[in-house]
Design a protein around this motif. Structure first.
Motif, PDB file in Angstrom:
ATOM      1  N   GLY A 232      -6.461  15.571  -8.796  1.00  0.00           N
ATOM      2  CA  GLY A 232      -7.713  14.899  -8.448  1.00  0.00           C
ATOM      3  C   GLY A 232      -7.618  13.394  -8.582  1.00  0.00           C
ATOM      4  N   ALA A 233      -6.974  12.931  -9.648  1.00  0.00           N
ATOM      5  CA  ALA A 233      -6.804  11.490  -9.852  1.00  0.00           C
ATOM      6  C   ALA A 233      -5.902  10.898  -8.767  1.00  0.00           C
ATOM      7  CB  ALA A 233      -6.218  11.213 -11.230  1.00  0.00           C
ATOM      8  N   LYS A 234      -4.864  11.619  -8.399  1.00  0.00           N
ATOM      9  CA  LYS A 234      -3.965  11.139  -7.342  1.00  0.00           C
ATOM     10  C   LYS A 234      -4.718  10.993  -6.025  1.00  0.00           C
ATOM     11  CE  LYS A 234       0.262  13.091  -9.249  1.00  0.00           C
ATOM     12  NZ  LYS A 234       1.368  14.024  -9.037  1.00  0.00           N
ATOM     13  N   VAL A 235      -5.507  11.999  -5.686  1.00  0.00           N
ATOM     14  CA  VAL A 235      -6.290  11.952  -4.444  1.00  0.00           C
ATOM     15  C   VAL A 235      -7.252  10.768  -4.478  1.00  0.00           C
ATOM     16  CG1 VAL A 235      -8.049  13.163  -3.084  1.00  0.00           C
ATOM     17  CG2 VAL A 235      -6.062  14.408  -3.951  1.00  0.00           C
ATOM     18  N   PHE A 236      -7.931  10.572  -5.605  1.00  0.00           N
ATOM     19  CA  PHE A 236      -8.855   9.453  -5.744  1.00  0.00           C
ATOM     20  C   PHE A 236      -8.157   8.126  -5.481  1.00  0.00           C
ATOM     21  CE2 PHE A 236     -10.344   6.035  -8.532  1.00  0.00           C
ATOM     22  CZ  PHE A 236     -11.614   5.833  -8.009  1.00  0.00           C
ATOM     23  N   TRP A 237      -7.018   7.896  -6.108  1.00  0.00           N
ATOM     24  CA  TRP A 237      -6.320   6.623  -5.961  1.00  0.00           C
ATOM     25  C   TRP A 237      -5.785   6.415  -4.558  1.00  0.00           C
ATOM     26  CZ3 TRP A 237      -7.226   2.764  -8.863  1.00  0.00           C
ATOM     27  CH2 TRP A 237      -7.611   2.944 -10.177  1.00  0.00           C
ATOM     28  N   VAL A 238      -5.253   7.474  -3.943  1.00  0.00           N
ATOM     29  CA  VAL A 238      -4.731   7.340  -2.574  1.00  0.00           C
ATOM     30  C   VAL A 238      -5.876   6.997  -1.618  1.00  0.00           C
ATOM     31  CG1 VAL A 238      -3.691   8.612  -0.652  1.00  0.00           C
ATOM     32  CG2 VAL A 238      -2.700   8.784  -2.940  1.00  0.00           C
ATOM     33  N   VAL A 239      -7.008   7.674  -1.752  1.00  0.00           N
ATOM     34  CA  VAL A 239      -8.157   7.387  -0.890  1.00  0.00           C
ATOM     35  C   VAL A 239      -8.650   5.959  -1.119  1.00  0.00           C
ATOM     36  CG1 VAL A 239     -10.580   8.000  -0.452  1.00  0.00           C
ATOM     37  CG2 VAL A 239      -8.844   9.790  -0.613  1.00  0.00           C
ATOM     38  N   LEU A 240      -8.717   5.524  -2.371  1.00  0.00           N
ATOM     39  CA  LEU A 240      -9.151   4.158  -2.675  1.00  0.00           C
ATOM     40  C   LEU A 240      -8.218   3.131  -2.034  1.00  0.00           C
ATOM     41  CD1 LEU A 240     -11.195   2.438  -4.356  1.00  0.00           C
ATOM     42  CD2 LEU A 240      -9.434   2.372  -6.117  1.00  0.00           C
ATOM     43  N   ILE A 241      -6.933   3.361  -2.135  1.00  0.00           N
ATOM     44  CA  ILE A 241      -5.958   2.424  -1.556  1.00  0.00           C
ATOM     45  C   ILE A 241      -6.066   2.399  -0.033  1.00  0.00           C
ATOM     46  CG2 ILE A 241      -3.483   1.997  -1.236  1.00  0.00           C
ATOM     47  CD1 ILE A 241      -3.143   3.168  -4.129  1.00  0.00           C
ATOM     48  N   LEU A 242      -6.303   3.562   0.573  1.00  0.00           N
ATOM     49  CA  LEU A 242      -6.403   3.618   2.028  1.00  0.00           C
ATOM     50  C   LEU A 242      -7.705   3.021   2.556  1.00  0.00           C
ATOM     51  CD1 LEU A 242      -4.940   7.169   2.733  1.00  0.00           C
ATOM     52  CD2 LEU A 242      -3.863   4.960   3.202  1.00  0.00           C
ATOM     53  N   LEU A 243      -8.822   3.245   1.856  1.00  0.00           N
ATOM     54  CA  LEU A 243     -10.114   2.762   2.336  1.00  0.00           C
ATOM     55  C   LEU A 243     -10.343   1.281   2.041  1.00  0.00           C
ATOM     56  CD1 LEU A 243     -12.504   5.744   1.539  1.00  0.00           C
ATOM     57  CD2 LEU A 243     -11.519   5.087   3.732  1.00  0.00           C
TER      58      LEU A 243
ATOM     59  N   PHE B  31      -4.059  -2.761 -11.847  1.00  0.00           N
ATOM     60  CA  PHE B  31      -4.509  -2.918 -13.229  1.00  0.00           C
ATOM     61  C   PHE B  31      -4.913  -1.605 -13.900  1.00  0.00           C
ATOM     62  CE2 PHE B  31      -5.187  -7.240 -11.546  1.00  0.00           C
ATOM     63  CZ  PHE B  31      -4.433  -7.933 -12.482  1.00  0.00           C
ATOM     64  N   ALA B  32      -5.404  -0.620 -13.149  1.00  0.00           N
ATOM     65  CA  ALA B  32      -5.969   0.569 -13.766  1.00  0.00           C
ATOM     66  C   ALA B  32      -5.374   1.885 -13.280  1.00  0.00           C
ATOM     67  CB  ALA B  32      -7.487   0.592 -13.528  1.00  0.00           C
ATOM     68  N   GLY B  33      -4.521   1.839 -12.287  1.00  0.00           N
ATOM     69  CA  GLY B  33      -4.013   3.078 -11.695  1.00  0.00           C
ATOM     70  C   GLY B  33      -2.941   3.754 -12.520  1.00  0.00           C
ATOM     71  N   PRO B  34      -2.639   5.010 -12.160  1.00  0.00           N
ATOM     72  CA  PRO B  34      -1.598   5.750 -12.881  1.00  0.00           C
ATOM     73  C   PRO B  34      -0.221   5.146 -12.604  1.00  0.00           C
ATOM     74  CG  PRO B  34      -2.319   6.983 -10.956  1.00  0.00           C
ATOM     75  CD  PRO B  34      -3.216   5.783 -11.065  1.00  0.00           C
ATOM     76  N   ARG B  35       0.651   5.270 -13.538  1.00  0.00           N
ATOM     77  CA  ARG B  35       2.015   4.739 -13.406  1.00  0.00           C
ATOM     78  C   ARG B  35       2.978   5.846 -13.037  1.00  0.00           C
ATOM     79  NH1 ARG B  35       0.310   0.780 -11.946  1.00  0.00           N
ATOM     80  NH2 ARG B  35      -0.860  -0.542 -13.315  1.00  0.00           N
ATOM     81  N   SER B  36       4.103   5.462 -12.535  1.00  0.00           N
ATOM     82  CA  SER B  36       5.132   6.417 -12.115  1.00  0.00           C
ATOM     83  C   SER B  36       5.593   7.278 -13.289  1.00  0.00           C
ATOM     84  CB  SER B  36       6.322   5.652 -11.533  1.00  0.00           C
ATOM     85  OG  SER B  36       7.368   6.531 -11.223  1.00  0.00           O
ATOM     86  N   ALA B  37       6.059   8.460 -13.001  1.00  0.00           N
ATOM     87  CA  ALA B  37       6.519   9.402 -14.044  1.00  0.00           C
ATOM     88  C   ALA B  37       7.794   8.907 -14.719  1.00  0.00           C
ATOM     89  CB  ALA B  37       6.754  10.775 -13.428  1.00  0.00           C
TER      90      ALA B  37
ATOM     91  N   ALA C 121      -0.347  11.879 -13.224  1.00  0.00           N
ATOM     92  CA  ALA C 121      -1.802  12.036 -13.160  1.00  0.00           C
ATOM     93  C   ALA C 121      -2.152  13.385 -12.541  1.00  0.00           C
ATOM     94  CB  ALA C 121      -2.405  10.907 -12.337  1.00  0.00           C
ATOM     95  N   SER C 122      -3.366  13.816 -12.789  1.00  0.00           N
ATOM     96  CA  SER C 122      -3.826  15.080 -12.204  1.00  0.00           C
ATOM     97  C   SER C 122      -3.941  14.936 -10.687  1.00  0.00           C
ATOM     98  CB  SER C 122      -5.182  15.466 -12.790  1.00  0.00           C
ATOM     99  OG  SER C 122      -6.165  14.545 -12.361  1.00  0.00           O
TER     100      SER C 122
ATOM    101  N   GLY D  61       0.813  -1.206   0.000  1.00  0.00           N
ATOM    102  CA  GLY D  61       0.000   0.000   0.000  1.00  0.00           C
ATOM    103  C   GLY D  61       0.851   1.263   0.000  1.00  0.00           C
ATOM    104  N   ILE D  62       1.884   1.280   0.812  1.00  0.00           N
ATOM    105  CA  ILE D  62       2.792   2.432   0.846  1.00  0.00           C
ATOM    106  C   ILE D  62       3.472   2.598  -0.500  1.00  0.00           C
ATOM    107  CG2 ILE D  62       4.931   3.323   1.870  1.00  0.00           C
ATOM    108  CD1 ILE D  62       3.971   2.022   4.519  1.00  0.00           C
ATOM    109  N   TRP D  63       3.923   1.496  -1.087  1.00  0.00           N
ATOM    110  CA  TRP D  63       4.582   1.549  -2.398  1.00  0.00           C
ATOM    111  C   TRP D  63       3.629   2.084  -3.467  1.00  0.00           C
ATOM    112  CZ3 TRP D  63       3.814  -1.313  -6.963  1.00  0.00           C
ATOM    113  CH2 TRP D  63       4.809  -1.143  -7.926  1.00  0.00           C
ATOM    114  N   ALA D  64       2.380   1.614  -3.442  1.00  0.00           N
ATOM    115  CA  ALA D  64       1.390   2.064  -4.431  1.00  0.00           C
ATOM    116  C   ALA D  64       1.097   3.549  -4.271  1.00  0.00           C
ATOM    117  CB  ALA D  64       0.105   1.251  -4.296  1.00  0.00           C
TER     118      ALA D  64
END
Length: 62
Positions: free
Chosen positions: A32-43, A54-60, A29-30, A17-20
């Protein structure tokens, strides 16, 4: 052997989870997208990681 299987699984889930989250924050990612993914991973720790994998943003870096 004092460590339980659940404890090892929990530790692996925490590390993943920390790595993701780090990978998501470093992505292009924008905000807003970053916030969405972090909240999804935490919840939803396990399901959120699977969806992110499978669907999340990839590293820069890529």
């Amino acid at each position: 052997m004092g460590i339980e299987i659940g404890g090892i699984f929990g530790l692996i889930l925490l590390i993943a989870g920390i790595w993701a989250i780090v990978q998501t924050v470093q992505s292009r990612a924008s905000t807003g997208a970053k916030v969405f993914w972090v909240v999804l991973i935490l919840l939803l720790p396990f399901l959120g990681l699977v969806i992110w994998f499978f669907a999340g943003p990839r590293s820069a870096r890529y």
